[in-house]
Motif scaffolding. Structure first.
Motif: not given
Length: 612
Positions: A166, A169, A187
């Motif tokens: 994460a 990302t 997220g």
């Protein structure tokens, strides 16, 4: 099917080009010196070339999109901030960063930042979803991913099936993030917010990228299977951006390239953007191609150069004529796949003087360029190449009794083979086994190696070649080889046919493949006179090449790069139960028209009632 004599380049045609050759020669020689990087310690590549363009034209426009215009200095500093942030987050040389953003400035700036780090951008096809997307991501094992807001739902649907932490990302809002970074969803880390205060100077790492370092992973379209990731190295970037931008197009700071092609493919990213960078020129982009807005965009951005693929040109030619058709500043265009039937019409109607048709493949090691501006040719290549005789059924080059392959003569079509050597190394795929499948050994002499392009070309004189077909797009019927491209070109000459895709289909208990074509009427199905259409086809092409079956489509499906989805068309063939609302027509033996195929007629054809 034979070529016309006008395809051949003659001595008189070459003599008329002597002034152009003399003018181009100095930049060709200079360009070759820049492109042919041999010193393994010499910095080069995308990041280096962009920094050089920034020094040359710091205040000139580098990226234009909508109402946004950013200078070379602005784009370079923006990419530097992102690069420094990536380095702070542990991204290093050789790491793979997946990039999943549609055509907009943030895509190019992210790619530029990744290359400055020395990392590798995996350029995910933005039309991929589900299993195909999972395959493409996992194939290259990225340590991070950058996802555009417009593709977040697509990524979330597969997020649990890819192994990316994460913290790496990253999210890029679908807006002008140069001025307004936006807010990331839960997220995700907002890349633009996280990097806004980072150092804007060129990172030291951009001077530590060399010719043999990978720059991108560019995926094959995957129309006949799952995509493969082709390796595109920085040395090849140098050859590409110099060959197309400096040598072929002679790009200057006052030029602007307008590109609507997807930037996850080599034509848009390497040929078009690379050409702009080579001249420190502007690069104007659009999210998606629009035929109705194309020329107004060209005028808005004051473009001098456009990037194209053949079907894009076809869509523009099919637009209603306008008094403004030639009211623009475009004098040159670069791309591939322009059909002979549209070539001259496009050139004259839109007033473009130089069509720089090229041949290249993102997974290959050779390029041809129409530098001398002949019609209907991909030009010539400075690499070593040959056209070899091949077996039509297997698609493999044939070997003589001595074990070596045979080169075809001038005017003949043959399988294009590109020599692999220090001058033209093959970057190949991420999977070495897939790379080895396209390499031929002991081709003309013991120990030589050639890349099998899988494409058929024709030598038309003076080192120039003409694209004929993809090997898989030719078929054999009645003992003759049929080129789908040539069948399509003839059908497109008919005034009531606006699009045509030809392919071969199997009829039980016959040899080879019968011709079939999917066509889109210029107006409506009611305007098609099938007797007249058949008579036209029989007059224009040999009997063995006339399509036995027609599929009439209101709209032709294409990929994001305007490639027709032939695999599906071949699979559905002439079975009306599989073709949905598309009616199927057949030319039955002994008749002079096409008639609509019913399930009973299908059974009769496959049962051998009709003798083909």
């Amino acid at each position: 099917m034979s070529r016309t004599s006008s395809d051949t380049i003659t001595w008189s045609m070459m003599l008329r080009k002597l002034p152009s050759i003399a003018k181009a020669l100095p930049r060709v020689v200079k360009g070759m010196k820049v492109a042919n990087v041999k010193d393994p310690t010499q910095p080069c590549g995308l990041g280096w070339s962009f920094e050089q363009a920034t020094l040359r034209n710091p205040d000139g426009p580098a990226l234009l999109y909508g109402e946004l215009s950013l200078s070379y200095a602005q784009v370079n500093r923006w990419a530097n901030r992102i690069a420094h942030h990536l380095i702070e987050q542990g991204i290093g040389k050789g790491d793979v960063v997946a990039v999943f953003i549609e055509n907009r400035p943030e895509l190019l700036v992210t790619i530029l930042a990744v290359t400055k780090v020395g990392a590798i951008s995996a350029l995910l096809n933005t039309s991929q979803t589900g299993d195909t997307l999972v395959h493409s991501v996992n194939l290259v094992a990225p340590v991070a991913i950058v996802v555009g807001e417009e593709l977040v739902p697509t990524f979330l649907a597969v997020r649990e099936r890819v192994s990316i932490e994460a913290a790496r990302t990253w999210f890029v809002a679908d807006q002008n993030t140069y001025n307004h970074p936006g807010i990331a969803p839960e997220g995700f880390i907002n890349l633009m917010t996280a990097s806004v205060d980072a150092d804007s100077d060129n990172p030291a790492t951009s001077q530590q990228v060399y010719f043999d370092d990978p720059c991108f992973y560019i995926y094959t379209s995957g129309t006949t299977g799952l995509p493969k990731a082709g390796v595109f190295k920085h040395g090849r970037w140098m050859r590409s951006f110099v060959s197309f931008g400096r040598v072929a197009l002679d790009m200057r700071p006052a030029d602007v390239v307008y590109c609507t092609l997807p930037l996850y493919h080599a034509t848009g990213l390497c040929v078009c953007w690379g050409s702009a960078i080579s001249g420190a020129s502007g690069f104007a982009i659009r999210r998606r191609f629009s035929a109705s807005q194309f020329w107004s965009d060209v005028r808005k951005y004051r473009a001098t150069t456009i990037g194209y693929v053949g079907e894009l040109c076809r869509y523009l030619v099919d637009q209603p004529p306008s008094a403004d058709d030639s009211r623009h500043g475009v004098i040159k265009m670069i791309g591939n796949g322009l059909r002979p039937d549209a070539w001259r019409e496009f050139k004259t109607r839109f007033g473009v003087s130089h069509i720089c048709e090229l041949y290249a493949a993102s997974d290959g090691n050779i390029g041809f360029t129409n530098i001398l501006n002949f019609d209907n040719t991909v030009g010539f290549s400075l690499m070593s190449w040959a056209l070899a005789a091949y077996d039509h059924d297997s698609g493999t080059p044939t070997r003589a009794a001595n074990g070596f392959m045979r080169k075809v003569g001038k005017g003949e079509q043959g399988l294009l083979l590109a020599k692999i050597d220090d001058k033209a190394p093959l970057d190949g795929y991420t999977d070495p086994q897939k790379t080895e499948k396209v390499v031929l050994h002991d081709v003309f002499v013991k120990g030589d190696r050639y890349f099998n392009t899988g494409d058929l070309l024709r030598h038309i004189g003076f080192g120039h070649a003409q694209f004929v077909d993809r090997l898989g797009d030719t078929y054999r019927w009645k003992g003759e080889n049929v080129s789908t491209t040539e069948v399509e070109n003839i059908l497109l000459k008919h005034p009531h046919v606006s699009e045509a895709v030809a392919y071969g289909v199997e009829i039980r208990n016959t040899n080879g493949r019968a011709g079939m074509a999917a066509i889109t009427p210029a107006e409506s199905l009611a305007t098609l006179d099938f007797s007249e259409l058949l008579a036209f086809a029989r007059q224009q092409m040999p009997a063995y090449a006339v399509p036995l079956f027609l599929r009439v489509k209101v709209k032709m499906e294409t990929t994001a790069t305007f490639k027709y989805q032939k695999t599906r068309l071949k699979d559905e063939a002439f079975d009306p139960s599989r073709t949905g609302d598309d009616p199927i027509y057949a030319w039955l033996p002994g008749t002079d028209t096409y008639v609509q195929v019913t399930q009973q007629m299908l059974s009769d054809i496959q049962g051998g009632l009709y003798r083909y």
